[in-house]
Scaffold this motif. Structure first.
Motif, PDB file in Angstrom:
ATOM      1  N   SER A 233       0.891  -1.040   0.054  1.00  0.00           N
ATOM      2  CA  SER A 233      -0.170   0.089   0.058  1.00  0.00           C
ATOM      3  C   SER A 233       0.940   1.059   0.178  1.00  0.00           C
ATOM      4  O   SER A 233       1.071   1.727   1.090  1.00  0.00           O
ATOM      5  CB  SER A 233      -1.009  -0.162   1.113  1.00  0.00           C
ATOM      6  N   PRO A 234       1.428   1.475  -1.057  1.00  0.00           N
ATOM      7  CA  PRO A 234       2.689   2.466  -1.159  1.00  0.00           C
ATOM      8  C   PRO A 234       2.002   3.963  -0.903  1.00  0.00           C
ATOM      9  O   PRO A 234       2.739   4.990  -0.447  1.00  0.00           O
ATOM     10  CB  PRO A 234       2.909   2.534  -2.603  1.00  0.00           C
ATOM     11  N   ASN A 235       0.570   4.337  -1.096  1.00  0.00           N
ATOM     12  CA  ASN A 235      -0.216   5.592  -1.123  1.00  0.00           C
ATOM     13  C   ASN A 235      -0.783   5.683   0.293  1.00  0.00           C
ATOM     14  O   ASN A 235      -1.247   6.575   0.484  1.00  0.00           O
ATOM     15  CB  ASN A 235      -0.979   5.832  -2.179  1.00  0.00           C
ATOM     16  N   GLY A 236      -0.733   4.532   1.052  1.00  0.00           N
ATOM     17  CA  GLY A 236      -1.804   4.826   2.154  1.00  0.00           C
ATOM     18  C   GLY A 236      -1.246   5.398   3.445  1.00  0.00           C
ATOM     19  O   GLY A 236       0.015   5.117   3.827  1.00  0.00           O
ATOM     20  N   SER A 237      -2.163   5.831   4.239  1.00  0.00           N
ATOM     21  CA  SER A 237      -1.864   6.317   5.556  1.00  0.00           C
ATOM     22  C   SER A 237      -2.342   5.539   6.616  1.00  0.00           C
ATOM     23  O   SER A 237      -2.345   5.993   7.860  1.00  0.00           O
ATOM     24  CB  SER A 237      -2.227   7.933   5.696  1.00  0.00           C
ATOM     25  N   ASP A 269      -3.135   0.876  -5.233  1.00  0.00           N
ATOM     26  CA  ASP A 269      -2.765   2.261  -5.909  1.00  0.00           C
ATOM     27  C   ASP A 269      -3.999   3.272  -5.593  1.00  0.00           C
ATOM     28  O   ASP A 269      -3.560   4.622  -5.795  1.00  0.00           O
ATOM     29  CB  ASP A 269      -2.515   2.194  -7.374  1.00  0.00           C
ATOM     30  N   GLY A 270      -5.020   3.052  -5.460  1.00  0.00           N
ATOM     31  CA  GLY A 270      -6.282   4.000  -5.309  1.00  0.00           C
ATOM     32  C   GLY A 270      -6.062   4.593  -4.090  1.00  0.00           C
ATOM     33  O   GLY A 270      -5.386   4.082  -2.954  1.00  0.00           O
ATOM     34  N   LEU A 271      -6.931   5.709  -3.817  1.00  0.00           N
ATOM     35  CA  LEU A 271      -6.837   6.559  -2.628  1.00  0.00           C
ATOM     36  C   LEU A 271      -8.124   6.498  -1.747  1.00  0.00           C
ATOM     37  O   LEU A 271      -8.216   7.378  -1.220  1.00  0.00           O
ATOM     38  CB  LEU A 271      -6.520   7.906  -3.054  1.00  0.00           C
ATOM     39  N   ALA A 272      -9.049   5.451  -2.301  1.00  0.00           N
ATOM     40  CA  ALA A 272     -10.228   5.496  -1.575  1.00  0.00           C
ATOM     41  C   ALA A 272     -10.018   5.070  -0.156  1.00  0.00           C
ATOM     42  O   ALA A 272     -10.964   5.569   0.748  1.00  0.00           O
ATOM     43  CB  ALA A 272     -11.329   4.536  -2.276  1.00  0.00           C
ATOM     44  N   PHE A 273      -9.282   4.494   0.206  1.00  0.00           N
ATOM     45  CA  PHE A 273      -8.932   4.171   1.774  1.00  0.00           C
ATOM     46  C   PHE A 273      -8.413   5.030   2.665  1.00  0.00           C
ATOM     47  O   PHE A 273      -8.699   5.457   3.614  1.00  0.00           O
ATOM     48  CB  PHE A 273      -8.154   2.695   1.808  1.00  0.00           C
ATOM     49  N   SER A 274      -7.231   5.504   2.086  1.00  0.00           N
ATOM     50  CA  SER A 274      -6.431   6.576   2.728  1.00  0.00           C
ATOM     51  C   SER A 274      -5.354   7.217   1.586  1.00  0.00           C
ATOM     52  O   SER A 274      -5.062   6.407   0.831  1.00  0.00           O
ATOM     53  CB  SER A 274      -5.940   6.404   3.972  1.00  0.00           C
ATOM     54  N   PHE A 275      -4.596   8.188   2.184  1.00  0.00           N
ATOM     55  CA  PHE A 275      -3.652   8.866   1.243  1.00  0.00           C
ATOM     56  C   PHE A 275      -2.864   9.542   2.186  1.00  0.00           C
ATOM     57  O   PHE A 275      -3.275  10.501   2.829  1.00  0.00           O
ATOM     58  CB  PHE A 275      -4.218   9.748   0.215  1.00  0.00           C
ATOM     59  N   HIS A 276      -1.376   9.486   2.103  1.00  0.00           N
ATOM     60  CA  HIS A 276      -0.560  10.367   3.102  1.00  0.00           C
ATOM     61  C   HIS A 276      -0.352  11.675   2.606  1.00  0.00           C
ATOM     62  O   HIS A 276       0.408  12.341   3.288  1.00  0.00           O
ATOM     63  CB  HIS A 276       0.592   9.464   3.392  1.00  0.00           C
ATOM     64  N   GLU A 277      -0.430  11.921   1.315  1.00  0.00           N
ATOM     65  CA  GLU A 277      -0.316  13.443   0.791  1.00  0.00           C
ATOM     66  C   GLU A 277       1.014  13.684   0.824  1.00  0.00           C
ATOM     67  O   GLU A 277       1.511  14.960   0.949  1.00  0.00           O
ATOM     68  CB  GLU A 277      -1.264  14.250   1.521  1.00  0.00           C
ATOM     69  N   ASN A 280       3.282  13.141  -5.334  1.00  0.00           N
ATOM     70  CA  ASN A 280       2.040  12.208  -6.112  1.00  0.00           C
ATOM     71  C   ASN A 280       2.130  10.896  -5.678  1.00  0.00           C
ATOM     72  O   ASN A 280       3.011  10.321  -5.482  1.00  0.00           O
ATOM     73  CB  ASN A 280       2.373  12.606  -7.502  1.00  0.00           C
ATOM     74  N   PRO A 281       0.759  10.437  -5.825  1.00  0.00           N
ATOM     75  CA  PRO A 281       0.753   8.996  -5.564  1.00  0.00           C
ATOM     76  C   PRO A 281       1.179   8.214  -6.626  1.00  0.00           C
ATOM     77  O   PRO A 281       1.470   8.323  -7.665  1.00  0.00           O
ATOM     78  CB  PRO A 281      -0.813   8.687  -5.529  1.00  0.00           C
TER      79      PRO A 281
END
Length: 367
Positions: A233-237, A269-277, A280-281
């Motif tokens: 989950s590379p984009n998740g927070s 890869d999607g951001l629906a669960f969370s995104f650490h900001e 760029n994802p």
């Protein structure tokens, strides 16, 4: 554009190594907290209802008592559990659908009330989750500062993963997925935010990857590499994750995974669960540049965006979590253009019993 055109690639067969899939729609691992004291209940029917998918990945099963961090989640660390899982595997195999078991260690995202003798949860470093509370056997509790694993303790956890893979094989699963996502133990080792170690498992990206690499190597002595998947989950927070060097870290990890010949790389890869900001994802296209095996996308996909990702060549498979919760016949709905049931209120995701779990009717039987 008609529905058949939209679904041309998504519903086409795919050979995942030596395992033929009837379509590219995958049931994503979604923790539901539906397992009672024996840690297994109602699950055979739940997964059989969704067996029109090309592949099913079960909800995460903990690999040891130490690994537990969720109430009412399943396990795969005893022979009794392996025997119980057989009913799930057999129910899905009766529909000629392959099924993988996701293997899980919660790491710091646990609590002493889950642990034997009230010990602290373990992690690569003694850094607690910055969160409001965790649901425990004692109710809502504050997160605790975990115990940093000693170097010599790590080999035992690697062995726990290997033993879980062996038990999954005994249960009849077609393969396993290593849960390296969402701020659980493997993810905690991978990320610089949660790994402040100074031994061979910390510091450089190469060292932070070592734990995952050892787990995979140990598992390949039990299962063929093409029956092992890895989820990232590379984009998740989620679970207080997100590191400034996330892009460098996860693209390096994906590149290292090439050496094994894995079944797939499963990327949230999607951001629906969370995104650490923190930038760029990372996209599937970036993973495609460095990973040579099958890629599975996940997190917030619709039928249209899933088809687009496969058409572009960014993904070979797409897994769906929330849509499969309330639409057991999701594949048929995609194929026929039938409307989808509304997404389930998140408050109803985690409950014991049939309601909100196995009581969603197929479209054809409810229309």
């Amino acid at each position: 554009m008609n529905n058949q055109t939209i679904s041309a690639q998504l519903l086409s067969p795919f050979n995942m190594g030596d395992l033929p899939l009837k379509n590219r729609v995958v049931v994503a691992p979604v923790t539901r907290s539906t397992v009672g004291e024996k840690r297994l209940r109602f699950m055979a029917k739940y997964y059989a209802q969704r067996a029109s998918a090309g592949l099913i990945i079960t909800e995460a099963a903990v690999i040891s008592h130490q690994a537990i961090g969720w109430l009412n989640s399943p396990g795969i660390y005893t022979e009794e559990q392996a025997e119980d899982w057989k009913q799930v595997v057999n129910a899905v195999h009766s529909h000629k659908t392959p099924i993988f078991l996701q293997l899980w260690h919660c790491g710091r995202a646990s609590h002493s009330s889950f642990q034997q003798n009230g010990q602290l949860p373990v992690a690569p470093s003694a850094i607690k989750v910055n969160g409001d509370y965790i649901h425990t056997p004692l109710g809502k509790q504050a997160y605790e500062t975990p115990k940093a694993l000693e170097t010599e303790e790590i080999a035992a956890i690697v062995q726990d993963f290997s033993q879980a893979a062996q038990l999954a094989k005994i249960a009849g699963f077609d393969g396993v997925e290593i849960h390296g996502a969402n701020g659980y133990l493997i993810d905690e080792f991978l990320q610089s935010k949660t790994n402040h170690r100074t031994d061979k498992y910390g510091g450089s990206i190469e060292n932070r990857y070592r734990f995952l690499g050892e787990i995979i190597t140990a598992m390949t002595k039990v299962l063929s590499p093409n029956r092992i998947g890895v989820r990232l989950s590379p984009n998740g927070s989620y679970n207080d994750m997100g590191s400034s060097d996330f892009r460098e870290t996860f693209l390096y990890v994906a590149q290292q995974l090439n050496q094994y010949g894995l079944a797939y790389l499963h990327v949230m890869d999607g951001l629906a669960f969370s995104f650490h900001e923190l930038g760029n994802p990372i996209t599937l296209a970036e993973f495609r540049q460095v990973f040579t095996g099958p890629i599975m996308g996940n997190c917030g996909y619709t039928q249209e965006t899933a088809e687009a990702a496969i058409e572009k060549g960014d993904a070979d498979l797409i897994s769906f979590g929330r849509l499969f919760i309330s639409n057991p016949d999701l594949v048929e709905r995609f194929a026929n253009g039938w409307p989808l049931n509304p997404l389930v209120d998140r408050k109803l995701w985690y409950r014991l019993g049939e309601e909100g779990y196995i009581d969603f009717p197929a479209y054809a039987s409810s229309s």
